[in-house]
Design an enzyme around this catalytic site. Sequence first.
Site, short mmCIF file in Angstrom:
data_model
loop_
_atom_site.label_atom_id
_atom_site.label_comp_id
_atom_site.label_asym_id
_atom_site.label_seq_id
_atom_site.Cartn_x
_atom_site.Cartn_y
_atom_site.Cartn_z
N THR A 1 0.84 -1.20 0.00
CA THR A 1 0.00 0.00 0.00
C THR A 1 0.88 1.25 0.00
OG1 THR A 1 -1.72 1.25 1.18
CG2 THR A 1 -0.20 0.01 2.55
N ASP B 1 -8.43 -2.42 -0.79
CA ASP B 1 -9.06 -1.33 -1.50
C ASP B 1 -10.28 -0.90 -0.70
OD1 ASP B 1 -9.06 0.40 -3.59
OD2 ASP B 1 -10.26 -0.85 -4.91
N TYR C 1 -10.92 10.37 5.13
CA TYR C 1 -12.25 10.89 5.46
C TYR C 1 -12.60 10.75 6.95
CZ TYR C 1 -12.89 10.66 0.37
OH TYR C 1 -12.75 10.82 -0.98
N ASP C 2 -11.66 10.33 7.76
CA ASP C 2 -11.95 10.10 9.19
C ASP C 2 -12.59 11.31 9.90
OD1 ASP C 2 -11.21 7.47 9.23
OD2 ASP C 2 -9.21 7.81 10.06
P1 ITT Z 1 -3.47 2.23 -1.69
O1 ITT Z 1 -2.04 2.43 -2.09
O2 ITT Z 1 -3.61 1.17 -0.62
O3 ITT Z 1 -4.40 2.00 -2.86
P2 ITT Z 1 -5.07 4.64 -1.28
O4 ITT Z 1 -5.03 5.72 -0.24
O5 ITT Z 1 -5.00 5.05 -2.72
O6 ITT Z 1 -3.90 3.60 -0.93
P3 ITT Z 1 -7.64 3.39 -1.86
O7 ITT Z 1 -7.32 3.32 -3.30
O8 ITT Z 1 -8.22 2.18 -1.20
O9 ITT Z 1 -6.34 3.75 -1.00
O10 ITT Z 1 -8.56 4.65 -1.64
C1 ITT Z 1 -9.33 4.79 -0.54
C2 ITT Z 1 -9.64 6.25 -0.25
O11 ITT Z 1 -10.57 6.26 0.81
C3 ITT Z 1 -8.40 7.02 0.21
O12 ITT Z 1 -8.49 8.37 -0.17
C4 ITT Z 1 -8.47 6.92 1.72
O13 ITT Z 1 -7.92 8.05 2.33
C5 ITT Z 1 -9.98 6.81 1.98
N1 ITT Z 1 -10.18 5.87 3.08
C6 ITT Z 1 -10.10 4.52 3.05
N2 ITT Z 1 -10.24 3.99 4.27
C7 ITT Z 1 -10.40 5.04 5.10
C8 ITT Z 1 -10.54 5.15 6.49
O14 ITT Z 1 -10.49 4.11 7.29
N3 ITT Z 1 -10.68 6.36 7.01
C9 ITT Z 1 -10.70 7.46 6.22
N4 ITT Z 1 -10.53 7.45 4.90
C10 ITT Z 1 -10.38 6.24 4.33
#
Ligand code: ITT
Length: 180
Positions: A7, A65, A142-143
Amino acid sequence: MEVIFVTSNEGKYREVRAIGKKYGINVGWMRMEYFEPQGNDLEEIAKISAELLSEKFQSPFFIEDSGLFIDSLNGFPGPYSSYVFKTIGNEGILKLMKDVEDRSAHFLAVVAYWDGEKVHTFSGRVDGRITDEMRGCEGFGYDPIFEYEGRTFAEMGEEKNEYSHRRKAIEKLFSWLSER
Ligand code: ITT
């Protein structure tokens, strides 16, 4: 046991490492961005991403994801959560939600584990609501605008890990791995 989590998101990695400790699983971090196909189905996106990524790895690994789905916006930003966060962010979401009465939303996480031969997926979901303003300074993404039983995830700190979508999905993976 050690498993590798691929990640680019440090917040995700920290949470998963803490969950791993409870299972006696050491989570290694491969910090990198990888290609994610576009689509509406998070499980399909995670599965295809892991399959494509497996060409670069000799040993097992997993990715995760996740996305925020807002009911009154018909599930937006959903699979586009990462792009939307980088572009309009929490302030943009709050603007879109101004004066909207139905604030219900959920987070979804899909973990895709490559066992060396094929991909196994595990998912987790948590239901909550979008706040009127940002609250709290812990966590990531988005926390600060996602409220679960009265507090935002950003106000919870470590406690978020008890209720989150990620916790539920990762726990399924870790208990499955422990039984193998
Ligand atoms: P990867 O390298 O793991 O893909 P990413 O940040 O691009 O990292 P995603 O593609 O899964 O991750 O996108 C998810 C989005 O949703 C990302 O902007 C996160 O900040 C947000 N998100 C996911 N889980 C969250 C959580 O537990 N709390 C707040 N925001 C979250």
